[in-house]
Design a protein around this motif. Sequence first.
Motif, PDB file in Angstrom:
ATOM      1  N   LEU A  11      -1.967   7.090  -3.455  1.00  0.00           N
ATOM      2  CA  LEU A  11      -0.841   7.094  -2.507  1.00  0.00           C
ATOM      3  C   LEU A  11      -0.823   5.807  -1.666  1.00  0.00           C
ATOM      4  O   LEU A  11       0.233   5.178  -1.484  1.00  0.00           O
ATOM      5  CB  LEU A  11      -0.971   8.319  -1.603  1.00  0.00           C
ATOM      6  N   VAL A  13      -2.108   2.885  -2.414  1.00  0.00           N
ATOM      7  CA  VAL A  13      -1.748   1.710  -3.229  1.00  0.00           C
ATOM      8  C   VAL A  13      -0.233   1.682  -3.467  1.00  0.00           C
ATOM      9  O   VAL A  13       0.393   0.622  -3.413  1.00  0.00           O
ATOM     10  CB  VAL A  13      -2.545   1.695  -4.563  1.00  0.00           C
ATOM     11  N   ALA A  14       0.359   2.856  -3.708  1.00  0.00           N
ATOM     12  CA  ALA A  14       1.816   2.918  -3.920  1.00  0.00           C
ATOM     13  C   ALA A  14       2.560   2.400  -2.688  1.00  0.00           C
ATOM     14  O   ALA A  14       3.485   1.582  -2.795  1.00  0.00           O
ATOM     15  CB  ALA A  14       2.239   4.351  -4.231  1.00  0.00           C
ATOM     16  N   PHE A  15       2.135   2.838  -1.512  1.00  0.00           N
ATOM     17  CA  PHE A  15       2.763   2.363  -0.269  1.00  0.00           C
ATOM     18  C   PHE A  15       2.570   0.854  -0.110  1.00  0.00           C
ATOM     19  O   PHE A  15       3.498   0.133   0.248  1.00  0.00           O
ATOM     20  CB  PHE A  15       2.178   3.103   0.947  1.00  0.00           C
ATOM     21  N   VAL A  17       2.089  -1.423  -2.415  1.00  0.00           N
ATOM     22  CA  VAL A  17       2.904  -2.176  -3.385  1.00  0.00           C
ATOM     23  C   VAL A  17       4.359  -2.269  -2.908  1.00  0.00           C
ATOM     24  O   VAL A  17       4.958  -3.344  -2.875  1.00  0.00           O
ATOM     25  CB  VAL A  17       2.823  -1.511  -4.783  1.00  0.00           C
ATOM     26  N   VAL A  18       4.917  -1.118  -2.495  1.00  0.00           N
ATOM     27  CA  VAL A  18       6.333  -1.089  -2.080  1.00  0.00           C
ATOM     28  C   VAL A  18       6.562  -1.896  -0.799  1.00  0.00           C
ATOM     29  O   VAL A  18       7.521  -2.659  -0.691  1.00  0.00           O
ATOM     30  CB  VAL A  18       6.809   0.377  -1.929  1.00  0.00           C
ATOM     31  N   LEU A  19       5.638  -1.743   0.150  1.00  0.00           N
ATOM     32  CA  LEU A  19       5.793  -2.484   1.417  1.00  0.00           C
ATOM     33  C   LEU A  19       5.687  -3.997   1.186  1.00  0.00           C
ATOM     34  O   LEU A  19       6.445  -4.773   1.768  1.00  0.00           O
ATOM     35  CB  LEU A  19       4.753  -2.026   2.436  1.00  0.00           C
ATOM     36  N   LEU A  21       6.386  -5.573  -1.651  1.00  0.00           N
ATOM     37  CA  LEU A  21       7.603  -5.980  -2.378  1.00  0.00           C
ATOM     38  C   LEU A  21       8.779  -6.202  -1.427  1.00  0.00           C
ATOM     39  O   LEU A  21       9.480  -7.205  -1.499  1.00  0.00           O
ATOM     40  CB  LEU A  21       7.989  -4.892  -3.377  1.00  0.00           C
ATOM     41  N   THR A  22       8.981  -5.234  -0.538  1.00  0.00           N
ATOM     42  CA  THR A  22      10.134  -5.325   0.364  1.00  0.00           C
ATOM     43  C   THR A  22       9.934  -6.408   1.425  1.00  0.00           C
ATOM     44  O   THR A  22      10.893  -7.034   1.862  1.00  0.00           O
ATOM     45  CB  THR A  22      10.420  -3.976   1.053  1.00  0.00           C
ATOM     46  N   GLY A  25      10.792  -9.898  -0.133  1.00  0.00           N
ATOM     47  CA  GLY A  25      12.231 -10.129  -0.262  1.00  0.00           C
ATOM     48  C   GLY A  25      12.533 -11.172  -1.314  1.00  0.00           C
ATOM     49  O   GLY A  25      11.760 -11.382  -2.246  1.00  0.00           O
TER      50      GLY A  25
END
Lengths: 44, 330
Positions: A11, A13-15, A17-19, A21-22, A25
């Motif tokens: 969980l 690592v998923a957060f 990766v997404v944070l 990425l965003t 930008g």
Amino acid sequence: MRALIAAATGLAVAFAVVLTLTALGSPSGGTSPKPLLTTVPAHP
Amino acid sequence: MRRKAGLVLLALAVFFAALSPLLRWYAFPRLAKVPANQYQDMVLEAKDATLLDYGTMRAKKVPKVTIVQTLKGNVEASERIEESAGRDVVVWDGLSYVVGPDGEMVSKIPERYIFDAHTQEPVHATGEMVDGDPVRRTGIEFKWPFLTEKRDYEYFDAQARVTAPITYEGTQDFRGLEVYYFEQTIPWTKVKIPKTLPVEGLTPEAVAQTGTTRWYTTVRKFWVEPLTGAPVYGEEIHREELRGGTLLGDRDKVTAFAGHVKMREDYITHTVDLVKSQRLLVLVMTSYLPWGFLTLGVLLLALALYLEARGRRLSGPAPTAAEEPSSVSA
């Protein structure tokens, strides 16, 4: 207990990766040197 | 070893299962945006149109009137506004340049449109204008938001400088693309005389002094690809009149322009191809990857559970107290 730690790691690592990425930008680049058109272009 | 593999699979299962909603509802709204440096041009034509001859001040039929529309992203201006607005902003400097059948300029209207790069909501900042006059938009213009909905939107009309509803009229197929059809009617409205007129020396102030006013009505039609919010085709049934004043002599009104404006065929093909490729990117972010990750997460979880169950079966049941050998004493 070990299963819980494995799930929490997935969980986290998923957060991460997404944070990341965003947050990265996309680069905005520069203003196009092309002019605003005052003639009819032949094609797009 | 098997237990370790099960734990790794469980971590991966949670990773992919969590990534699915995060990508769709957290990352996509933040990553999907109109680039600040976009440059695009568009050619529209009105065949068999009516156009005012400023020499005689009489309307005449002409074979074709062409409208060249350019939108250019001003990156420096957008970065300046972003500092105070605190969000991603796009500044489009636009020009609508109208050319008569002889290739001469009929009118040119510059404008600056400032909007949120993610939602396409207008952003108000110094420099927002139409034909040099400051305006305050309250609706969208040129582009719909990503993931366009089947509902009416507020659309800004640059001629009348008003925001009015543009209504959703249904879903259609346009050259293999599913599109939403929107229509807006602007009733006869008194509008400003353009700052640049086709006759040298003629100024809007001089026209205003004669008492002549300019009126305009239009029916605006857009076919919008809903995932990208990009119009793939547009039409306008556009009419302009000059009314009253000494400029028209004994006449009440004269048609300044009347025509059915449509996108030129090569630009339609180009736009459809462009939107098809961009649509795929949106689909990847909103559908393919989220569903793919969710499926992968479920499969990995099933595999992790299977390995765990198998591991327990192979190691056998733990010995119980009843089976333990009793102690023997001599």
